[in-house]
Enzyme design. Structure first.
Site, PDB file in Angstrom:
ATOM      1  N   ARG A 136     -19.051 -22.253  10.871  1.00 16.91           N
ATOM      2  CA  ARG A 136     -18.820 -20.835  10.516  1.00 16.91           C
ATOM      3  C   ARG A 136     -19.536 -20.489   9.212  1.00 16.91           C
ATOM      4  NH1 ARG A 136     -12.904 -18.697  10.633  1.00 16.91           N
ATOM      5  NH2 ARG A 136     -13.899 -16.731  11.163  1.00 16.91           N
ATOM      6  N   ARG A 171     -14.150 -24.744   5.600  1.00 20.93           N
ATOM      7  CA  ARG A 171     -13.569 -25.923   6.257  1.00 20.93           C
ATOM      8  C   ARG A 171     -14.300 -26.226   7.552  1.00 20.93           C
ATOM      9  NH1 ARG A 171      -7.518 -25.247   8.412  1.00 20.93           N
ATOM     10  NH2 ARG A 171      -8.549 -23.492   9.439  1.00 20.93           N
ATOM     11  N   TYR A 226      -3.054 -12.625  -2.977  1.00 25.70           N
ATOM     12  CA  TYR A 226      -2.247 -11.974  -4.018  1.00 25.70           C
ATOM     13  C   TYR A 226      -0.751 -12.249  -3.875  1.00 25.70           C
ATOM     14  CZ  TYR A 226      -1.537  -8.267  -0.582  1.00 25.70           C
ATOM     15  OH  TYR A 226      -1.217  -7.558   0.547  1.00 25.70           O
ATOM     16  N   SER A 243       0.801  -1.225   0.000  1.00 27.28           N
ATOM     17  CA  SER A 243       0.000   0.000   0.000  1.00 27.28           C
ATOM     18  C   SER A 243       0.837   1.280   0.000  1.00 27.28           C
ATOM     19  CB  SER A 243      -0.970   0.003   1.183  1.00 27.28           C
ATOM     20  OG  SER A 243      -1.948  -0.987   0.986  1.00 27.28           O
ATOM     21  N   GLY A 268     -14.448 -16.146   7.095  1.00 29.63           N
ATOM     22  CA  GLY A 268     -13.799 -15.185   7.985  1.00 29.63           C
ATOM     23  C   GLY A 268     -14.194 -13.759   7.627  1.00 29.63           C
ATOM     24  N   LYS A 284      -8.674  -5.114  11.963  1.00 29.04           N
ATOM     25  CA  LYS A 284      -9.845  -4.630  11.216  1.00 29.04           C
ATOM     26  C   LYS A 284     -11.137  -4.641  12.034  1.00 29.04           C
ATOM     27  CE  LYS A 284      -8.580  -5.554   6.425  1.00 29.04           C
ATOM     28  NZ  LYS A 284      -9.027  -6.145   5.165  1.00 29.04           N
ATOM     29  N   LEU A 292      -8.757 -14.030  -3.656  1.00 32.31           N
ATOM     30  CA  LEU A 292      -8.361 -12.823  -2.917  1.00 32.31           C
ATOM     31  C   LEU A 292      -6.874 -12.853  -2.553  1.00 32.31           C
ATOM     32  CD1 LEU A 292     -11.253 -11.943  -0.444  1.00 32.31           C
ATOM     33  CD2 LEU A 292     -11.133 -11.694  -2.904  1.00 32.31           C
ATOM     34  N   ASP A 342     -13.392  -2.860   1.035  1.00 34.14           N
ATOM     35  CA  ASP A 342     -13.072  -4.173   0.447  1.00 34.14           C
ATOM     36  C   ASP A 342     -14.205  -4.687  -0.449  1.00 34.14           C
ATOM     37  OD1 ASP A 342     -10.534  -4.479   1.526  1.00 34.14           O
ATOM     38  OD2 ASP A 342     -11.294  -5.387   3.371  1.00 34.14           O
TER      39      ASP A 342
HETATM   40  P1  ATR Z   1      -9.757 -13.203   7.127  1.00 34.13           P
HETATM   41  O1  ATR Z   1     -10.180 -12.084   8.023  1.00 34.13           O
HETATM   42  O2  ATR Z   1      -8.580 -12.890   6.250  1.00 34.13           O
HETATM   43  O3  ATR Z   1     -10.895 -13.786   6.360  1.00 34.13           O
HETATM   44  P2  ATR Z   1      -9.917 -15.369   9.058  1.00 34.13           P
HETATM   45  O4  ATR Z   1     -11.068 -14.736   9.725  1.00 34.13           O
HETATM   46  O5  ATR Z   1      -8.830 -15.961   9.885  1.00 34.13           O
HETATM   47  O6  ATR Z   1      -9.156 -14.327   8.102  1.00 34.13           O
HETATM   48  O7  ATR Z   1     -10.473 -16.466   8.023  1.00 34.13           O
HETATM   49  C1  ATR Z   1      -9.631 -17.316   7.307  1.00 34.13           C
HETATM   50  C2  ATR Z   1     -10.482 -18.200   6.402  1.00 34.13           C
HETATM   51  O8  ATR Z   1      -9.609 -19.108   5.704  1.00 34.13           O
HETATM   52  C3  ATR Z   1     -11.466 -19.069   7.158  1.00 34.13           C
HETATM   53  O9  ATR Z   1     -12.591 -19.307   6.333  1.00 34.13           O
HETATM   54  C4  ATR Z   1     -10.660 -20.352   7.373  1.00 34.13           C
HETATM   55  O10 ATR Z   1     -11.424 -21.513   7.581  1.00 34.13           O
HETATM   56  P3  ATR Z   1     -11.864 -21.944   9.083  1.00 34.13           P
HETATM   57  O11 ATR Z   1     -13.054 -21.092   9.417  1.00 34.13           O
HETATM   58  O12 ATR Z   1     -12.205 -23.388   8.950  1.00 34.13           O
HETATM   59  O13 ATR Z   1     -10.665 -21.681   9.951  1.00 34.13           O
HETATM   60  C5  ATR Z   1      -9.965 -20.453   6.044  1.00 34.13           C
HETATM   61  N1  ATR Z   1      -8.759 -21.290   6.121  1.00 34.13           N
HETATM   62  C6  ATR Z   1      -7.570 -20.935   6.646  1.00 34.13           C
HETATM   63  N2  ATR Z   1      -6.685 -21.961   6.516  1.00 34.13           N
HETATM   64  C7  ATR Z   1      -7.355 -22.970   5.899  1.00 34.13           C
HETATM   65  C8  ATR Z   1      -6.994 -24.288   5.477  1.00 34.13           C
HETATM   66  N3  ATR Z   1      -5.763 -24.770   5.641  1.00 34.13           N
HETATM   67  N4  ATR Z   1      -7.937 -25.043   4.859  1.00 34.13           N
HETATM   68  C9  ATR Z   1      -9.191 -24.568   4.656  1.00 34.13           C
HETATM   69  N5  ATR Z   1      -9.601 -23.323   5.037  1.00 34.13           N
HETATM   70  C10 ATR Z   1      -8.694 -22.539   5.654  1.00 34.13           C
END
Ligand code: ATR
Length: 283
Positions: free
Chosen positions: A161, A157, A226, A22, A134, A71, A224, A107
């Protein structure tokens, strides 16, 4: 860049921030117009976040960007939130409006602009599969539904959620939302697939958020992530004939919208994009 006693600061608050692109992108935009601003990244220790926000106020910053991990929690230190920031429960942009610090989130709208510029895609009446539940998924999902998407499938996963996010976004009262147990349940019905998980991000670049055999050539696929620009998801999708969009487009468009909130003038997209690419090739 002309620094003088007139120069006003804009900050990036995050932890860590060393990898952020940024500063290069925003300073290129500032330089295009020769504006009296400078954009600087600040690595804020999590227990000092309140003091950092006081610093923005006390030093008369024009505003700031907010990134991981602040955030969500930054909202409690601000004087007000825009509608979209309250809706997605997260702030990525702060604007100093006559001494009041107001939180925005660019975003979602940035993602819609990116889809329009890369795919010429319009959300009305569309069906979308969103991977992840997330903060990023929440902002993107809310923006897609508000813009007119008819049906949003959510796969995550951790299924609870996905169910929680589908119900939260469903209560907005725009399109239909549905959590799915497997991505394959939704693929036949969607035109667009969005990866809002962190799967595939450097250093685990071999990871992919769904079985690539599900990728049908008719899909538009947006990631998303990058870093790297070409994730495994995008490579597999291209191999099967899909059109793809990498996360740099979101970074560019959310940054352009932040710039417009601070400066009240159109963001110089070409210069910002050039700065991003040169920051990546020099990094
Ligand atoms: P952000 O604010 O960037 O979205 P976050 O709230 O930590 O970050 O969310 C990360 C997302 O990536 C979640 O959907 C997470 O899945 P879980 O809710 O099951 O944790 C997903 N994620 C991260 N690592 C993963 C992995 N190895 N396999 C599948 N999903 C993953």
């Amino acid at each position: 860049m002309n620094l003088s006693a007139e120069t006003q600061a804009i900050g990036l608050l995050g932890h860590p921030v060393a990898q952020s692109l940024s500063p290069q992108m925003q300073n290129a935009a500032i330089a295009t117009y020769g504006l009296p601003y400078v954009y600087l990244a600040f690595d804020v220790q999590p227990h000092l976040l309140a003091q950092a926000v006081m610093g923005l106020r006390g030093l008369g910053f024009r505003g700031a960007n907010v990134t991981v991990p602040f955030k969500v929690e930054i909202a409690e230190f601000l004087d007000g939130l825009s509608e979209e920031a309250s809706l997605c429960g997260a702030v990525n942009t702060i604007v100093n409006e006559n001494g009041r610090l107001i939180g925005y989130n660019t975003d979602g709208e940035g993602f819609l602009k990116a889809l329009e510029s890369v795919f010429d895609w319009q959300p009305q009446g569309q069906h979308v599969l969103l991977l992840g539940a997330g903060g990023a998924a929440r902002a993107i999902g809310a923006a897609l539904l508000q813009a007119g998407v008819e049906e949003l499938f959510i796969y995550n996963r951790t299924p609870e959620r996905a169910i929680g996010l589908a119900s939260l976004l469903g209560r907005m009262g725009h399109g239909r939302t549905r959590a799915v147990e497997r991505p394959g349940e939704a693929i036949p019905y969607v035109q667009l697939l969005v990866n809002a998980t962190s799967v595939g991000m450097d250093p685990k670049t071999d990871a992919i958020p769904l079985n690539p055999e599900l990728l049908d050539g008719k899909l538009l696929v947006a990631d998303l992530v990058y870093q790297p620009q070409q994730t495994r998801l995008l490579r597999e999708a291209q191999r099967r004939g899909c059109r793809t969009m990498g996360g740099l487009h979101l970074l560019l468009h959310q940054g352009a919208l932040s710039f417009e909130r601070w400066m009240h003038r159109p963001a110089p997209l070409e210069e910002m994009e050039r700065a991003l690419h040169s920051a990546i090739s020099n990094g």
